[in-house]
Design a protein around this motif. Structure first.
Motif, PDB file in Angstrom:
ATOM      1  N   GLY A  55      48.827  33.785  48.221  1.00  0.00           N
ATOM      2  CA  GLY A  55      48.622  34.763  49.291  1.00  0.00           C
ATOM      3  C   GLY A  55      49.553  35.942  49.159  1.00  0.00           C
ATOM      4  N   ASN A  56      49.025  37.127  49.439  1.00  0.00           N
ATOM      5  CA  ASN A  56      49.822  38.338  49.287  1.00  0.00           C
ATOM      6  C   ASN A  56      50.518  38.707  50.588  1.00  0.00           C
ATOM      7  OD1 ASN A  56      50.912  40.720  48.374  1.00  0.00           O
ATOM      8  ND2 ASN A  56      49.011  41.887  48.552  1.00  0.00           N
ATOM      9  N   SER A  57      51.801  38.480  50.634  1.00  0.00           N
ATOM     10  CA  SER A  57      52.598  38.832  51.819  1.00  0.00           C
ATOM     11  C   SER A  57      53.358  40.137  51.608  1.00  0.00           C
ATOM     12  CB  SER A  57      53.586  37.702  52.136  1.00  0.00           C
ATOM     13  OG  SER A  57      54.435  37.457  51.014  1.00  0.00           O
ATOM     14  N   ILE A  58      53.060  40.834  50.512  1.00  0.00           N
ATOM     15  CA  ILE A  58      53.798  42.039  50.155  1.00  0.00           C
ATOM     16  C   ILE A  58      52.986  43.282  50.517  1.00  0.00           C
ATOM     17  CG2 ILE A  58      54.838  43.337  48.265  1.00  0.00           C
ATOM     18  CD1 ILE A  58      55.248  40.701  46.787  1.00  0.00           C
ATOM     19  N   THR A  86      55.740  48.920  51.777  1.00  0.00           N
ATOM     20  CA  THR A  86      57.129  48.467  51.912  1.00  0.00           C
ATOM     21  C   THR A  86      57.818  48.252  50.572  1.00  0.00           C
ATOM     22  OG1 THR A  86      56.782  46.042  51.847  1.00  0.00           O
ATOM     23  CG2 THR A  86      56.328  47.168  53.941  1.00  0.00           C
ATOM     24  N   VAL A  87      57.086  48.347  49.488  1.00  0.00           N
ATOM     25  CA  VAL A  87      57.616  47.997  48.168  1.00  0.00           C
ATOM     26  C   VAL A  87      58.512  49.089  47.598  1.00  0.00           C
ATOM     27  CG1 VAL A  87      56.937  47.656  45.739  1.00  0.00           C
ATOM     28  CG2 VAL A  87      55.768  46.397  47.565  1.00  0.00           C
ATOM     29  N   GLU A  89      44.178  46.375  44.040  1.00  0.00           N
ATOM     30  CA  GLU A  89      44.988  46.835  42.914  1.00  0.00           C
ATOM     31  C   GLU A  89      46.473  46.589  43.119  1.00  0.00           C
ATOM     32  OE1 GLU A  89      45.119  49.753  45.973  1.00  0.00           O
ATOM     33  OE2 GLU A  89      43.333  48.968  44.962  1.00  0.00           O
ATOM     34  N   ASP A  90      46.940  46.660  44.366  1.00  0.00           N
ATOM     35  CA  ASP A  90      48.359  46.418  44.607  1.00  0.00           C
ATOM     36  C   ASP A  90      48.713  44.947  44.381  1.00  0.00           C
ATOM     37  OD1 ASP A  90      46.802  45.780  46.846  1.00  0.00           O
ATOM     38  OD2 ASP A  90      48.387  46.258  48.274  1.00  0.00           O
ATOM     39  N   TYR A  91      47.864  44.041  44.872  1.00  0.00           N
ATOM     40  CA  TYR A  91      48.090  42.607  44.685  1.00  0.00           C
ATOM     41  C   TYR A  91      48.129  42.262  43.196  1.00  0.00           C
ATOM     42  CZ  TYR A  91      47.484  37.553  45.613  1.00  0.00           C
ATOM     43  OH  TYR A  91      47.638  36.185  45.686  1.00  0.00           O
ATOM     44  N   ILE A  92      47.212  42.828  42.428  1.00  0.00           N
ATOM     45  CA  ILE A  92      47.180  42.571  40.988  1.00  0.00           C
ATOM     46  C   ILE A  92      48.460  43.069  40.316  1.00  0.00           C
ATOM     47  CG2 ILE A  92      46.012  43.105  38.812  1.00  0.00           C
ATOM     48  CD1 ILE A  92      43.386  43.247  40.383  1.00  0.00           C
ATOM     49  N   LEU A  93      48.913  44.257  40.706  1.00  0.00           N
ATOM     50  CA  LEU A  93      50.144  44.783  40.115  1.00  0.00           C
ATOM     51  C   LEU A  93      51.323  43.881  40.424  1.00  0.00           C
ATOM     52  CD1 LEU A  93      51.806  46.863  38.597  1.00  0.00           C
ATOM     53  CD2 LEU A  93      51.939  48.214  40.705  1.00  0.00           C
ATOM     54  N   TRP A  94      51.454  43.453  41.672  1.00  0.00           N
ATOM     55  CA  TRP A  94      52.576  42.560  42.014  1.00  0.00           C
ATOM     56  C   TRP A  94      52.505  41.284  41.164  1.00  0.00           C
ATOM     57  CZ3 TRP A  94      53.527  46.785  43.794  1.00  0.00           C
ATOM     58  CH2 TRP A  94      53.137  47.346  45.000  1.00  0.00           C
ATOM     59  N   ALA A 114      60.418  38.910  43.447  1.00  0.00           N
ATOM     60  CA  ALA A 114      60.371  39.906  44.524  1.00  0.00           C
ATOM     61  C   ALA A 114      61.215  39.395  45.689  1.00  0.00           C
ATOM     62  CB  ALA A 114      58.941  40.145  44.968  1.00  0.00           C
ATOM     63  N   TYR A 115      62.081  40.230  46.197  1.00  0.00           N
ATOM     64  CA  TYR A 115      62.977  39.830  47.285  1.00  0.00           C
ATOM     65  C   TYR A 115      62.589  40.526  48.582  1.00  0.00           C
ATOM     66  CZ  TYR A 115      65.920  37.618  43.786  1.00  0.00           C
ATOM     67  OH  TYR A 115      66.382  36.801  42.776  1.00  0.00           O
TER      68      TYR A 115
END
Length: 239
Positions: A139-142, A146-147, A165-170, A180-181
Motif C-alpha cells: 500500500g502506498n502511504s507516501i 510530501t516527498v 506514476e508516483d507509486y511506481i517511482l517510489w 523512505a523515512y
C-alpha cells in the motif's frame, strides 16, 4: 510543479511556496501545453528569480512534465507540488533539516485532504517511521506532495509514463535498497476535486493491479495479495 489548464488554484499553490520559512528554493513550473493562457496569471510571480516557467510544445502528461522539471532543477534536493495542492510554511525547512541531520535520501511527511472550494480538513493521513520495498508493495502511504529526494544519492529520478506514476517511482527507488523515512508532522494539503483520481476508486484499483502485475512483475498470487493489502490500507487511510 506540473500544470495543465489550472488557472483557478495555481496561484494558491505558488503562494504556499513563497510562504516557506526556508527561502533558498527554486520553483520550476512546467506547463504541459495548456490550452488556456497559464502564463498570464504567472507574470507577477515571474519577477521572483527563484520561479521559472517552462511551456512544453506538446501535451505529454504529468509524468513527462515532472521529469522535465527534474532535468532542469539545479538543487541537490527535489520536492514535488501539483498546481492545486499546498505546502505549510515550515515544510521545506523542517524536512531538509531532518534529511541533513539523519543522512536520509528519501523522506515524506504527513498531510491532510481538503475538498475543492471547501476549507474543511480531513484527518491526518497516517505514515510510518520507515518503509522499504516489501512494505510499500502492501500500500502506498507516501503522498507525492510530501516527498523530498536527495539527487546525490538517488541519481535516477524519473516518473514512468503509466498510471500511479508516483507509486511506481517510489517502488523503483526502494527496490534499490533505499529506505523512505516518514516525518510525523502534518506539512501539506492535498485538494480533492470531483475529477481527481482519488475520487475514482475503481479505475485506481485497475491501475494498482497493473503496477504489481505488469510493472513490478509480481506473480499473479503475489499481485492479488498486494492488491488486497492495498485495499485494506486504503480503507483505513480514508476511514
Amino acid at each position: 510543479m506540473p500544470v495543465y489548464n489550472n488557472i483557478k488554484y495555481i496561484q494558491e499553490s505558488i503562494d504556499s511556496v513563497l510562504s516557506q520559512t526556508y527561502i533558498n528554493w527554486e520553483l520550476i513550473i512546467i506547463d504541459d501545453a495548456s490550452t488556456m493562457n497559464i502564463k498570464v496569471v504567472l507574470d507577477d510571480y515571474l519577477c521572483d528569480k527563484r520561479i521559472k516557467y517552462i511551456r512544453l510544445n506538446k501535451n505529454s502528461g504529468v509524468a513527462a512534465a515532472r521529469n522535465k522539471g527534474i532535468t532542469l532543477a539545479k538543487g541537490r534536493y527535489i520536492a514535488f507540488l501539483d498546481s492545486d495542492d499546498l505546502w505549510l510554511p515550515n515544510k521545506l525547512k523542517l524536512q531538509l533539516n531532518f534529511m541533513q541531520k539523519k543522512g536520509v535520501a528519501f523522506s515524506y511527511t504527513q498531510y491532510r485532504y481538503f475538498k475543492e472550494d471547501d476549507d474543511s480538513l480531513y484527518k491526518i493521513i497516517p505514515i510510518i517511521k520507515s518503509i522499504g520495498y516489501k512494505d510499500l508493495l502492501r500500500g502506498n502511504s507516501i503522498g507525492c506532495l510530501t516527498v523530498m529526494l536527495d539527487k546525490k544519492v538517488i541519481t535516477d529520478i524519473k516518473f514512468p509514463g503509466e498510471k500511479h506514476e508516483d507509486y511506481i517511482l517510489w517502488l523503483n527507488i526502494l527496490k534499490q535498497g533505499i529506505i523512505a523515512y516518514g516525518i510525523p508532522l502534518d506539512l501539506a494539503r492535498y485538494r480533492i476535486s470531483n475529477t481527481s483520481i482519488t475520487s475514482n476508486k475503481f479505475k485506481s484499483l485497475i491501475w494498482t493491479w497493473k503496477v504489481y502485475y505488469s510493472n513490478q512483475k509480481l506473480s499473479f498470487l503475489k499481485s492479488v495479495y498486494c492488491l488486497f493489502c492495498y485495499i485494506v490500507k486504503g480503507i483505513i487511510k480514508h476511514k
